[in-house]
Design a protein around this motif. Structure first.
Motif, PDB file in Angstrom:
ATOM      1  N   PHE A  73       0.839  -1.198   0.000  1.00 39.80           N
ATOM      2  CA  PHE A  73       0.000   0.000   0.000  1.00 39.80           C
ATOM      3  C   PHE A  73       0.879   1.255   0.000  1.00 39.80           C
ATOM      4  O   PHE A  73       0.699   2.173  -0.806  1.00 39.80           O
ATOM      5  N   VAL A  74       1.840   1.266   0.913  1.00 40.13           N
ATOM      6  CA  VAL A  74       2.687   2.446   1.103  1.00 40.13           C
ATOM      7  C   VAL A  74       3.715   2.589  -0.012  1.00 40.13           C
ATOM      8  O   VAL A  74       3.920   3.676  -0.562  1.00 40.13           O
ATOM      9  N   MET A  75       4.366   1.483  -0.362  1.00 36.83           N
ATOM     10  CA  MET A  75       5.482   1.524  -1.308  1.00 36.83           C
ATOM     11  C   MET A  75       5.067   2.089  -2.653  1.00 36.83           C
ATOM     12  O   MET A  75       5.684   3.028  -3.182  1.00 36.83           O
ATOM     13  N   PHE A  76       3.999   1.546  -3.223  1.00 31.49           N
ATOM     14  CA  PHE A  76       3.626   1.959  -4.572  1.00 31.49           C
ATOM     15  C   PHE A  76       2.916   3.306  -4.581  1.00 31.49           C
ATOM     16  O   PHE A  76       2.959   4.021  -5.577  1.00 31.49           O
ATOM     17  N   GLY A  77       2.276   3.658  -3.455  1.00 29.53           N
ATOM     18  CA  GLY A  77       1.744   5.007  -3.339  1.00 29.53           C
ATOM     19  C   GLY A  77       2.867   6.038  -3.347  1.00 29.53           C
ATOM     20  O   GLY A  77       2.795   7.072  -4.012  1.00 29.53           O
ATOM     21  N   ALA A  78       3.952   5.714  -2.616  1.00 24.06           N
ATOM     22  CA  ALA A  78       5.095   6.627  -2.564  1.00 24.06           C
ATOM     23  C   ALA A  78       5.772   6.744  -3.924  1.00 24.06           C
ATOM     24  O   ALA A  78       6.145   7.836  -4.362  1.00 24.06           O
ATOM     25  N   VAL A  79       5.916   5.612  -4.611  1.00 25.83           N
ATOM     26  CA  VAL A  79       6.553   5.625  -5.932  1.00 25.83           C
ATOM     27  C   VAL A  79       5.752   6.470  -6.920  1.00 25.83           C
ATOM     28  O   VAL A  79       6.308   7.087  -7.821  1.00 25.83           O
ATOM     29  N   LEU A  80       4.436   6.530  -6.740  1.00 25.12           N
ATOM     30  CA  LEU A  80       3.582   7.309  -7.625  1.00 25.12           C
ATOM     31  C   LEU A  80       3.676   8.803  -7.340  1.00 25.12           C
ATOM     32  O   LEU A  80       3.782   9.622  -8.259  1.00 25.12           O
ATOM     33  N   PHE A  81       3.659   9.185  -6.052  1.00 28.00           N
ATOM     34  CA  PHE A  81       3.498  10.594  -5.709  1.00 28.00           C
ATOM     35  C   PHE A  81       4.807  11.343  -5.502  1.00 28.00           C
ATOM     36  O   PHE A  81       4.843  12.567  -5.662  1.00 28.00           O
ATOM     37  N   LEU A  82       5.865  10.654  -5.148  1.00 31.45           N
ATOM     38  CA  LEU A  82       7.122  11.369  -4.935  1.00 31.45           C
ATOM     39  C   LEU A  82       7.651  12.015  -6.219  1.00 31.45           C
ATOM     40  O   LEU A  82       8.005  13.204  -6.215  1.00 31.45           O
ATOM     41  N   PRO A  83       7.738  11.280  -7.345  1.00 33.85           N
ATOM     42  CA  PRO A  83       8.176  11.960  -8.576  1.00 33.85           C
ATOM     43  C   PRO A  83       7.228  13.077  -8.995  1.00 33.85           C
ATOM     44  O   PRO A  83       7.666  14.110  -9.513  1.00 33.85           O
ATOM     45  N   LEU A  84       5.933  12.879  -8.762  1.00 33.44           N
ATOM     46  CA  LEU A  84       4.953  13.899  -9.121  1.00 33.44           C
ATOM     47  C   LEU A  84       5.200  15.182  -8.338  1.00 33.44           C
ATOM     48  O   LEU A  84       5.177  16.287  -8.889  1.00 33.44           O
ATOM     49  N   PHE A  85       5.470  15.048  -7.035  1.00 39.62           N
ATOM     50  CA  PHE A  85       5.760  16.213  -6.206  1.00 39.62           C
ATOM     51  C   PHE A  85       7.042  16.902  -6.671  1.00 39.62           C
ATOM     52  O   PHE A  85       7.103  18.126  -6.804  1.00 39.62           O
ATOM     53  N   GLN A  86       8.087  16.102  -6.938  1.00 40.59           N
ATOM     54  CA  GLN A  86       9.366  16.693  -7.312  1.00 40.59           C
ATOM     55  C   GLN A  86       9.306  17.376  -8.681  1.00 40.59           C
ATOM     56  O   GLN A  86       9.976  18.377  -8.910  1.00 40.59           O
ATOM     57  N   GLN A  87       8.507  16.821  -9.580  1.00 40.63           N
ATOM     58  CA  GLN A  87       8.379  17.444 -10.901  1.00 40.63           C
ATOM     59  C   GLN A  87       7.520  18.699 -10.845  1.00 40.63           C
ATOM     60  O   GLN A  87       7.855  19.726 -11.441  1.00 40.63           O
ATOM     61  N   SER A  88       6.388  18.609 -10.135  1.00 40.33           N
ATOM     62  CA  SER A  88       5.419  19.704 -10.146  1.00 40.33           C
ATOM     63  C   SER A  88       5.791  20.843  -9.208  1.00 40.33           C
ATOM     64  O   SER A  88       5.579  22.010  -9.532  1.00 40.33           O
ATOM     65  N   VAL A  89       6.336  20.526  -8.048  1.00 35.27           N
ATOM     66  CA  VAL A  89       6.612  21.548  -7.040  1.00 35.27           C
ATOM     67  C   VAL A  89       8.083  21.964  -7.048  1.00 35.27           C
ATOM     68  O   VAL A  89       8.409  23.136  -6.946  1.00 35.27           O
ATOM     69  N   GLN A  90       8.984  20.972  -7.216  1.00 33.54           N
ATOM     70  CA  GLN A  90      10.409  21.275  -7.141  1.00 33.54           C
ATOM     71  C   GLN A  90      11.052  21.472  -8.511  1.00 33.54           C
ATOM     72  O   GLN A  90      12.248  21.721  -8.605  1.00 33.54           O
ATOM     73  N   GLY A  91      10.249  21.331  -9.586  1.00 30.61           N
ATOM     74  CA  GLY A  91      10.747  21.635 -10.918  1.00 30.61           C
ATOM     75  C   GLY A  91      11.704  20.621 -11.509  1.00 30.61           C
ATOM     76  O   GLY A  91      12.467  20.936 -12.428  1.00 30.61           O
ATOM     77  N   ALA A  92      11.684  19.389 -11.012  1.00 31.74           N
ATOM     78  CA  ALA A  92      12.575  18.359 -11.542  1.00 31.74           C
ATOM     79  C   ALA A  92      12.097  17.911 -12.924  1.00 31.74           C
ATOM     80  O   ALA A  92      10.910  17.999 -13.254  1.00 31.74           O
ATOM     81  N   SER A  93      13.032  17.407 -13.725  1.00 33.86           N
ATOM     82  CA  SER A  93      12.695  16.927 -15.067  1.00 33.86           C
ATOM     83  C   SER A  93      12.063  15.551 -14.996  1.00 33.86           C
ATOM     84  O   SER A  93      12.452  14.704 -14.188  1.00 33.86           O
ATOM     85  N   ALA A  94      11.079  15.305 -15.861  1.00 31.30           N
ATOM     86  CA  ALA A  94      10.440  13.992 -15.915  1.00 31.30           C
ATOM     87  C   ALA A  94      11.301  12.968 -16.646  1.00 31.30           C
ATOM     88  O   ALA A  94      11.085  11.765 -16.522  1.00 31.30           O
ATOM     89  N   THR A  95      12.300  13.438 -17.414  1.00 30.97           N
ATOM     90  CA  THR A  95      13.128  12.526 -18.206  1.00 30.97           C
ATOM     91  C   THR A  95      13.819  11.486 -17.338  1.00 30.97           C
ATOM     92  O   THR A  95      13.881  10.302 -17.667  1.00 30.97           O
ATOM     93  N   ASN A  96      14.351  11.929 -16.212  1.00 30.01           N
ATOM     94  CA  ASN A  96      15.065  11.025 -15.309  1.00 30.01           C
ATOM     95  C   ASN A  96      14.222  10.705 -14.081  1.00 30.01           C
ATOM     96  O   ASN A  96      14.711  10.721 -12.950  1.00 30.01           O
ATOM     97  N   SER A  97      12.949  10.393 -14.301  1.00 30.28           N
ATOM     98  CA  SER A  97      12.030  10.203 -13.181  1.00 30.28           C
ATOM     99  C   SER A  97      12.474   9.095 -12.240  1.00 30.28           C
ATOM    100  O   SER A  97      12.244   9.164 -11.032  1.00 30.28           O
ATOM    101  N   GLY A  98      13.121   8.056 -12.775  1.00 33.94           N
ATOM    102  CA  GLY A  98      13.586   6.986 -11.902  1.00 33.94           C
ATOM    103  C   GLY A  98      14.644   7.459 -10.921  1.00 33.94           C
ATOM    104  O   GLY A  98      14.706   7.005  -9.777  1.00 33.94           O
ATOM    105  N   LEU A  99      15.490   8.414 -11.356  1.00 34.31           N
ATOM    106  CA  LEU A  99      16.547   8.908 -10.489  1.00 34.31           C
ATOM    107  C   LEU A  99      16.001   9.712  -9.317  1.00 34.31           C
ATOM    108  O   LEU A  99      16.682   9.856  -8.293  1.00 34.31           O
TER     109      LEU A  99
END
Length: 523
Positions: free
Chosen positions: A299-325
């Motif tokens: 429940f927790v693991m895959f929820g985190a994997v979904l929302f952490l990149p979203l937060f970093q891209q949308s709020v912190q301006g990270a690139s989606a190209t290297n989303s795994g990183l």
């Protein structure tokens, strides 16, 4: 006679049990098999991540945008529904044959998917691929359970966590590279060389103890009811709040079908000669508790994997190209901690403390992540992610280890498949519930701040699209996303408390297998 006993693992002259040393050829054989199993595990984990990156190109070539979600859903459904069946068939007819069969089915599905001429074909072939994938993960876990005693299995935990990290980091990168340079069809064809290597290695080297084949017939009725029940659950969590409203007739009907099917399944299993999931395994408290912990960890693991990149891209301006990183702090922490926990478990035979510490760190990490806002730096969020990753490192493999140690060897397959299934269902619920709360909060905040007209999918803006918005709308959206992640991770932390309570009741049952020889190096 005393020399004979010593050589076979009996008692030496001093009266203490002594483990018979493994021969070097035997150790090499185990190493080769483990490598083959890890390749198969990588196949199952990489696929969705690689294909996800290629999806925009696939839709541009084949069309069928309205059926896009089914490319993933068909694979997920087939994997979840077939998982317990593969486990039972392995117990009944032999683990090696079933595992090889699952690899072949997965490769056939991969080839056919790469040859698809329209979206309908791709969805159907993805379902075939998913059927094979259901046997890959269960086969890996059950075969390791057969080959390696629980006391020694901790040595391999870090390797399995490493494979997971490689898949999550490398999947999007590999998928993007393949799609850009070779075309989207190679996102499926890439499985062929890896699969062939795994097939050859397993066929040549894997030698499992021969067991008498069970003469009872497969529990087809139980398998059918379980398949319907799992399918209904996955569809509810996939469609609810996105394709259909949660209170719509379709969702209500699916819930009713799921509950009725699973209730019928439980009844049938009490009568079947060879039940798909023998209910007696749940009489063991440790197995039941690990099923609960595994569900919550998924429940927790895959929820985190979904929302952490979203937060970093949308709020912190990270690139989606290297989303795994973006997930690197969490995944590296998980891998290192899993390796340490495995070694300590192997050397000491003790494990109860790890689910407890893991649950505490998981709850703490999620709570810290829930405090992130528009001013949170990447360093700070990275530290929070590392705390969560450490918690997951203590939990992800220990749950399988304790579950397998709680059942007889004849039930190794069903124990592995049931544990995997609970984790899969937990991930489905996590993504659905945390996703619904996140989307609802984002839309409410955008409406309250006058930015609801910015996009018809206000919870799905990436950094590039966000940069094109007017400053007030962009700031409103950043605040809305941080507010959405707050509620999602807060719910995750609450779920983690359930895992902590379950972990507290785990009993320290001695692990099967003798204590390791200090002279042996890690495989």
């Amino acid at each position: 006679m005393s020399d004979l006993k010593t050589a076979t693992g009996g008692k030496a002259a001093g009266g203490k049990p002594k483990r018979a040393p493994k021969s070097e050829p035997q150790q090499r054989s185990v190493r080769v098999v483990i490598v083959a199993l890890l390749i198969a595990m990588l196949l199952a984990m990489l696929d969705n991540l690689i294909v996800g990156t290629a999806m925009p190109t696939i839709v541009g070539d084949l069309g069928g945008l309205e059926h896009l979600s089914w490319v993933v859903t068909a694979y997920t459904l087939a994997t979840a529904a077939s998982t317990p069946i593969w486990g039972k068939l392995g117990d009944m007819y032999g683990r090696k044959g079933m595992f090889l069969t699952s690899i072949v089915i997965f490769l056939i599905g991969s080839v056919l998917s790469g040859m698809s001429q329209d979206m309908g074909q791709l969805i159907g072939f993805r379902a075939i691929q998913g059927l094979g994938a259901g046997g890959l993960m269960v086969g890996v876990m059950a075969i390791i359970g057969d080959l390696v005693p629980p006391r020694e299995r901790g040595k391999y935990q870090g390797l399995m966590a490493g494979v997971m990290a490689i898949a999550m980091i490398g999947g999007p990168l590999v998928g993007g590279t393949i799609t850009d340079h070779l075309g989207w069809r190679w996102a499926f064809y890439i499985n062929i060389p890896l699969g062939i290597v795994a097939l050859a290695m397993v066929t040549a080297v894997l030698h499992l103890p021969k067991r008498e084949r069970r003469k009872a017939k497969v529990d087809y009725l139980g398998a059918g009811l379980l398949t319907v029940g799992i399918t209904a659950i996955v569809l509810v969590t996939t469609w609810g709040g996105s394709e259909y409203d949660w209170n719509s007739a379709v969702i209500m009907e699916l819930i009713a079908i799921g509950v009725a099917s699973l209730a019928g399944f439980v009844f049938v299993e009490t009568k079947a000669a060879e039940p798909i999931i023998p209910l007696h395994i749940f009489r063991n408290l440790n197995f039941t508790l690990m099923s609960v912990v595994g569900f919550m960890a998924g429940f927790v693991m895959f929820g985190a994997v979904l929302f952490l990149p979203l937060f970093q891209q949308s709020v912190q301006g990270a690139s989606a190209t290297n989303s795994g990183l973006l997930l690197l702090p969490m995944l590296l922490s998980m891998m290192v901690v899993s390796l340490i926990a495995g070694r300590v478990t192997t050397n000491s035979g003790r494990y109860k403390i790890f689910p407890i510490i893991g649950s505490i760190l998981m709850v703490g990490g999620l709570f810290l992540l829930s405090t992130m806002d528009t001013g949170t730096t990447r360093l700070t969020s990275g530290i929070y992610m590392a705390v969560l990753g450490a918690g997951m490192g203590f939990l992800m493999q220990i749950t399988m280890l304790v579950a397998q140690n709680s059942v007889e060897l004849k039930d190794m397959g069903v124990a592995s498949s049931a544990t995997t299934l609970f984790r899969t269902l937990g991930s489905s619920f996590g993504v659905a519930i945390m996703g619904a709360l996140f989307t609802g909060r984002v839309q409410d905040e955008m409406a309250a701040r006058g930015g609801e007209g910015a996009t018809s999918h206000s919870a799905q803006l990436d950094a590039a699209s966000l940069a094109k918005l007017p400053v007030p709308v962009r700031e409103a959206y950043e605040f809305a996303v941080s507010s959405g992640t707050h509620i999602a991770f807060l719910v995750g932390a609450s779920v983690g408390v359930v895992a902590l309570v379950a972990a507290l009741f785990v009993k320290e049952v001695p692990l099967r297998g003798a204590a390791p020889d200090p002279a042996e190096s890690m495989v």
